[in-house]
Design an enzyme around this catalytic site. Structure first.
Site, PDB file in Angstrom:
ATOM      1  N   GLU A 155       0.667  -1.326  -0.172  1.00  0.00           N
ATOM      2  CA  GLU A 155       0.434   0.067  -0.451  1.00  0.00           C
ATOM      3  C   GLU A 155       1.443   1.146  -0.439  1.00  0.00           C
ATOM      4  O   GLU A 155       1.844   1.692   0.745  1.00  0.00           O
ATOM      5  CB  GLU A 155      -1.541  -0.362   0.820  1.00  0.00           C
ATOM      6  CG  GLU A 155      -1.602   1.004   1.275  1.00  0.00           C
ATOM      7  CD  GLU A 155      -2.962   0.943   2.470  1.00  0.00           C
ATOM      8  OE1 GLU A 155      -3.754   1.965   2.468  1.00  0.00           O
ATOM      9  OE2 GLU A 155      -2.386   0.499   3.558  1.00  0.00           O
ATOM     10  N   ARG A 202       6.079 -13.478   9.240  1.00  0.00           N
ATOM     11  CA  ARG A 202       6.610 -12.086   8.868  1.00  0.00           C
ATOM     12  C   ARG A 202       8.301 -11.962  10.059  1.00  0.00           C
ATOM     13  O   ARG A 202       8.519 -13.261  11.129  1.00  0.00           O
ATOM     14  CB  ARG A 202       6.126 -10.573   9.296  1.00  0.00           C
ATOM     15  CG  ARG A 202       5.641 -10.642  10.689  1.00  0.00           C
ATOM     16  CD  ARG A 202       4.596  -9.780  11.559  1.00  0.00           C
ATOM     17  NE  ARG A 202       3.577  -8.824  10.753  1.00  0.00           N
ATOM     18  CZ  ARG A 202       3.653  -7.683  10.296  1.00  0.00           C
ATOM     19  NH1 ARG A 202       4.114  -6.585  11.147  1.00  0.00           N
ATOM     20  NH2 ARG A 202       2.650  -7.325   9.636  1.00  0.00           N
ATOM     21  N   LYS A 207       3.921   0.380  11.635  1.00  0.00           N
ATOM     22  CA  LYS A 207       3.882   1.728  11.119  1.00  0.00           C
ATOM     23  C   LYS A 207       3.705   2.596  11.646  1.00  0.00           C
ATOM     24  O   LYS A 207       4.410   3.601  11.336  1.00  0.00           O
ATOM     25  CB  LYS A 207       2.993   1.186  10.287  1.00  0.00           C
ATOM     26  CG  LYS A 207       3.293   2.561   9.113  1.00  0.00           C
ATOM     27  CD  LYS A 207       1.944   2.081   7.379  1.00  0.00           C
ATOM     28  CE  LYS A 207       2.565   1.190   6.439  1.00  0.00           C
ATOM     29  NZ  LYS A 207       1.980   1.407   5.270  1.00  0.00           N
TER      30      LYS A 207
END
Length: 607
Positions: free
Chosen positions: A80, A315, A325
């Site tokens: 994104e 991850r 983030k």
């Protein structure tokens, strides 16, 4: 300095079939699919589109012979564009592009830009640069394979209408609070919305009016009609479209309704003919909806078959960094770091500015492999990968970081001569460079002690050492300033002891120190970067993660540098002997005045 098409990029169609690989569960799945020919008969028109387009082609005239997809597999990296990529994204990039490379397939770069309020062109550009920097390219044959999910908005809308007409979706007019209250819990079933019984005609009318902009944000929402009693909360009539009167970076004001990510993601994969949609583990609970939606769209003839399959992997979890983030934004906006490309941040733009290499990143991800279980990897593993690659590729240079004047009393005042130093001790074919020698030199302050400690073999009064690549010297005494600080060291040199000459073998000394000629050296700014956090798990046990910042993560000093370093270009990397690996800063360096960032020390000082 941003690169758009670096020469090192790996094209997905220029690599032969699978070679030596580290096997993992994803590769086992792909191997099985290729063996059974699961995707071998799928058509591909050469560009994204619904199922019918893939069968007849993208032009006005149908294909006489349907086009088979020449890519054995198709993967995708779908960021994104609402921020800068970090080390965790590097794992996904290397995995998805690497699989396509090894299996003679295609990997798409898709910008998942379905949220109009957070996405910017700045992030699009930075993502393109980061993927290229890591060494990958998304071309396959004549295909470019760079896509924007927002370009699929019309198809997503059309599919939503078909779901409504088939009774698989409805417009809900409850408030967000009412929807939340009726959703249920992990142990209690949800409750049907009072609007769930609307007819397809009513739903279609409302949905088209939502599209036309008749309603305010939050007034209505389109939901999939599945099962409010499902044990998987993600199947309890999830939202698939919401009203957002917001300008989109790509489509402008053309839309005021936008698809939810969980709806858009599988459709994007299907439109692009993706075979293996590889996600991190937090999407595992969403896989049943992913499969449900694609099954319904396949039944309605909207997409190509067989549909993509979602596969999840763990991850990247690294010690001494934060990859959230939210936390990264906090560090930047509260100015705990110097922007998104601060070399201490675990962003790829920061890593590049620090002098980390893409080759070492790829090696790091290859070493760590792919699993289904979460585990923590110490940051020292990444640092060691960087050391190994830089040790192979970085030419050697001399820098004195804490300069102290050394005066050779018996060396002629106006004389100077050349010493020779190898550019790389393990690579004789790299040749040697000239290091000028003169009466006054700069040495490291730690290389002199007026009163030596036990086991100290460097300079102290009466002791002899070798000046690396130069002469043997004997320390005589030192000068001090008014407050007693040592300001200069005096010595005498042995004229017949020069390195590389027959006389050098006549002198046996224990100490060997580096130096630069004061007459020829130049002062340069050096930034000594270290780990941003002082503890392995920042913010653990309820602590404020800001309290765990390392106060010594950045020091700026003025050093005396070997003359040749004045000509270093931005992003040139070197090993500064004894000190570590450094890079000329890609932003602040100027012709004739490079600024150097420390990439990593010669050894791990955190053990």
């Amino acid at each position: 300095m941003a690169d758009s098409e670096p020469k090192a990029s790996i094209r997905m169609d220029t690599v032969p079939g699978a070679s030596a690989r580290v096997h993992n569960f994803i590769r086992h799945i792909i191997d099985a699919d290729l063996k059974t020919g699961k995707y071998a008969v799928r058509q591909w028109s050469g560009q994204p589109g619904p199922g019918e387009q893939q069968k007849v082609g993208a032009g006005d005239a149908p294909q006489e012979v349907p086009l088979r997809d020449t890519a054995k597999i198709r993967t995708r990296f779908p960021p994104e564009p609402n921020g800068y990529l970090h080390f965790g994204h590097a794992k996904s990039i290397c995995l998805n592009f690497g699989l396509a490379q090894d299996y003679a397939g295609a990997c798409h770069l898709r910008f998942d830009d379905t949220n109009p309020e957070k996405e910017e062109q700045e992030y699009v550009d930075s993502i393109i640069d980061a993927v290229h920097w890591l060494g990958f390219d998304w071309r396959f044959g004549e295909e470019t394979n760079q896509y924007f999910a927002s370009n699929y908005f019309q198809w997503m809308y059309d599919f939503a209408e078909k779901l409504i007409e088939a009774g698989h979706a409805y417009v809900d007019s409850q408030s967000a609070e009412e929807m939340r209250a009726s959703r249920g819990t992990l142990t209690e079933a949800g409750k049907n919305s009072p609007f769930r019984t609307r007819t397809p005609a009513e739903n279609l009318d409302l949905f088209r009016r939502m599209r036309a902009g008749e309603f305010a944000d939050g007034t209505h929402i389109l939901r999939a009609k599945i099962d409010m009693a499902s044990g998987n909360i993600n199947l309890r009539d999830p939202a698939i479209y919401r009203i957002r009167h917001a300008t989109h970076h790509n489509t402008g004001d053309a839309w005021c309704i936008y698809p939810m990510y969980t709806y858009a993601h599988p459709i994007e994969d299907a439109l692009e003919n993706i075979t293996h949609s590889i996600c991190t583990l937090e999407f595992e609970d969403q896989r049943p909806f992913y499969d449900w939606l694609l099954a319904r769209l396949a039944e309605l003839g909207c997409i190509n078959t067989p549909p993509p399959q979602q596969i999840e992997f763990s991850r990247l979890n690294l010690s001494y960094v934060v990859l959230s983030k939210r936390k990264l934004i906090h560090l930047v906006e509260e100015k705990h770091v110097d922007g998104w490309d601060d070399p201490r941040l675990p962003t790829l733009v920061g890593a590049r500015r620090r002098g980390f290499t893409p080759e070492a990143f790829r090696r790091f991800n290859e070493m760590n492999g792919v699993t289904k279980s979460d585990s923590w990897i110490d940051i020292s593993v990444l640092e060691e990968c960087q050391r190994e690659h830089l040790n192979e590729t970085a030419p050697r240079r001399i820098a004195v970081l804490d300069p102290l004047k050394l005066i050779i009393d018996n060396y002629p005042e106006d004389q100077e001569e050349e010493c020779l130093a190898p550019n790389h001790p393990q690579k004789p074919d790299w040749g040697k460079r000239v290091v000028p020698f003169s009466k006054e030199l700069w040495i490291e302050r730690e290389d002199f002690m007026e009163v030596p400690s036990k086991g100290y073999f460097r300079l102290f009064p009466g002791n002899s050492v070798r000046l690396r690549y130069g002469f043997v010297i004997k320390c005589l005494d030192c000068d001090k300033d008014a407050v007693g600080n040592i300001s200069a060291v005096h010595c005498e040199y042995m004229p017949d002891s020069k390195s590389g000459t027959p006389g050098s073998d006549n002198y046996k000394v224990k100490g060997n120190i580096h130096w630069v000629s004061a007459r020829h050296a130049h002062a340069g700014e050096i930034r000594l970067y270290d780990r941003l956090f002082a503890v392995a798990a920042p913010g653990a046990e309820g602590r404020d993660f800001i309290a765990d910042l390392n106060p010594d993560s950045k020091r700026v000093i003025s050093a005396q540098l070997e003359a040749s370093l004045q000509n270093a270009a931005a992003e040139d990397r070197f090993q500064f002997e004894r000190h570590g690996y450094f890079v000329a800063d890609r932003i602040d360096s100027r012709p004739g005045a490079p600024v150097f960032n420390r990439s990593v020390t010669l050894k791990d000082g955190w053990k």
